[in-house]
Design an enzyme around this catalytic site. Structure first.
Site, PDB file in Angstrom:
ATOM      1  N   SER A 115       0.773  -1.200  -0.084  1.00  0.00           N
ATOM      2  CA  SER A 115      -0.112   0.018   0.019  1.00  0.00           C
ATOM      3  C   SER A 115       0.872   1.262  -0.172  1.00  0.00           C
ATOM      4  O   SER A 115       0.303   2.168  -0.160  1.00  0.00           O
ATOM      5  CB  SER A 115      -0.962   0.023   1.166  1.00  0.00           C
ATOM      6  OG  SER A 115      -0.241  -0.172   2.462  1.00  0.00           O
ATOM      7  N   LYS A 165       1.067   4.455   6.902  1.00  0.00           N
ATOM      8  CA  LYS A 165       0.385   5.135   5.817  1.00  0.00           C
ATOM      9  C   LYS A 165       0.845   6.795   6.076  1.00  0.00           C
ATOM     10  O   LYS A 165       1.594   7.128   6.729  1.00  0.00           O
ATOM     11  CB  LYS A 165      -1.162   5.300   5.849  1.00  0.00           C
ATOM     12  CG  LYS A 165      -1.710   4.016   6.023  1.00  0.00           C
ATOM     13  CD  LYS A 165      -2.124   3.367   4.533  1.00  0.00           C
ATOM     14  CE  LYS A 165      -2.901   2.002   4.790  1.00  0.00           C
ATOM     15  NZ  LYS A 165      -2.146   1.155   4.255  1.00  0.00           N
TER      16      LYS A 165
END
Lengths: 217, 81
Positions: A89, A132
């Site tokens: 991701s 993230k």
């Protein structure tokens, strides 16, 4: 030859000691000559001393271990920790099996800013961590692009909006909403492995339109 | 194993709430004068700081705090698959 009596427990069984030589008598009285003595009392005293020495060393070792453990814990809690990342991701910034260093001070001082890559605890599974990028902090208006229309979300107080760099293959705040600031563990500042990509991490490769609370509309 | 609880709320935007995975529904004992999940919704387990186990001051209130649900605040549905 006069037979001088040996003091207290230093009674030797051999008759040769009775010759009266004072040096020999002194040596026999000291506990260093354990092996050469025939009495059990001197060897007992020596054994106790040896045991005490060993106990002292063991306690010293345990003390060092406790000190080392406390310092290591404080270092991991307040300075930083090494993190192994897995998953797609955050490509191309961080790929699977990269080792990064995340520092804890900016999280404790509330200095996490837009554009930082953070490690946070997962909202739904507190034993898992997620890595993230911070797209918006509290008060920002984040645009949520979809194929047909664009919607906006305001990030509530005490929350942050996270998105992975690989937008096509990332579950992040676009799926589960903003996450509380308290779940953030640290800010990733340095990539350590693989060696050919050693160094600080790059900027956001995606163009995000985020209006800060201080920007004019 | 999927475990979830459904709680009846007091003054929340929905009457019934299914508590999501990895979250708590917390309430103050004095509802009405309490800022709790009825105001801000379920709370993530990762935010848990500690558990109050004893009252240590003032001395006439020394006691062990026992975990107990108020009589009518239990979960409506607890399901384990």
């Amino acid at each position: 030859m006069p037979h001088l009596p040996l003091p207290s427990a230093a009674q030797c069984s051999t008759s040769e000691v009775g010759s009266g030589h004072w040096l020999l008598r002194l040596l026999l009285q000291t506990p260093f000559h354990l092996g050469s003595l025939g009495t059990s009392e001197i060897s007992d005293k020596g054994l106790v001393k040896m045991f005490r020495g060993l106990l002292g060393k063991t306690l010293g070792f345990i003390g060092y271990t406790v000190q080392y453990g406390c310092i290591a814990h404080c270092a991991f809690e307040y300075i930083g920790e090494f993190v192994v990342c897995s998953g797609p991701s955050m490509e191309p910034t961080i790929v699977s099996n990269d080792i990064v260093f995340s520092e804890r001070m900016s999280r404790h001082l509330y200095k996490i800013q837009k554009g930082d890559i953070v490690i946070a605890k997962s909202q739904f599974d507190p034993t898992m961590n997620i890595c993230k990028r911070v797209i918006g902090v509290e008060g920002d208006k984040v645009s949520n692009h979809s194929d047909l229309f664009t919607s906006h979300t305001y990030v509530p107080k005490g929350h942050v909006w996270l998105e992975g760099d690989n937008l096509k293959n990332s579950t992040d705040s676009r799926n589960y909403g903003p996450i509380p600031y308290g779940l953030i563990r640290g800010r990733v500042c340095l990539k350590l492995w693989p060696p050919h990509t050693f160094g600080t991490l790059g900027e956001n490769p995606n163009k995000q339109i985020v209006k800060s609370s201080i920007d004019s509309d | 194993m999927l475990v979830y609880h459904v709680a009846r709320t007091l003054g929340y935007k929905n009457r019934f709430v299914r508590v999501p995975d990895g979250h708590f529904w917390i309430e103050g004992d004095h509802h009405g004068h309490s800022l709790d999940s009825n105001s801000f919704g379920p709370v993530s387990v990762g935010l848990l700081h500690g558990r109050a186990s004893h009252i240590i001051w003032p001395p006439h209130r020394w006691q062990k705090i026992r975990p107990a649900l108020p009589p009518n605040r239990g979960p409506l549905e607890t399901s384990e698959d």
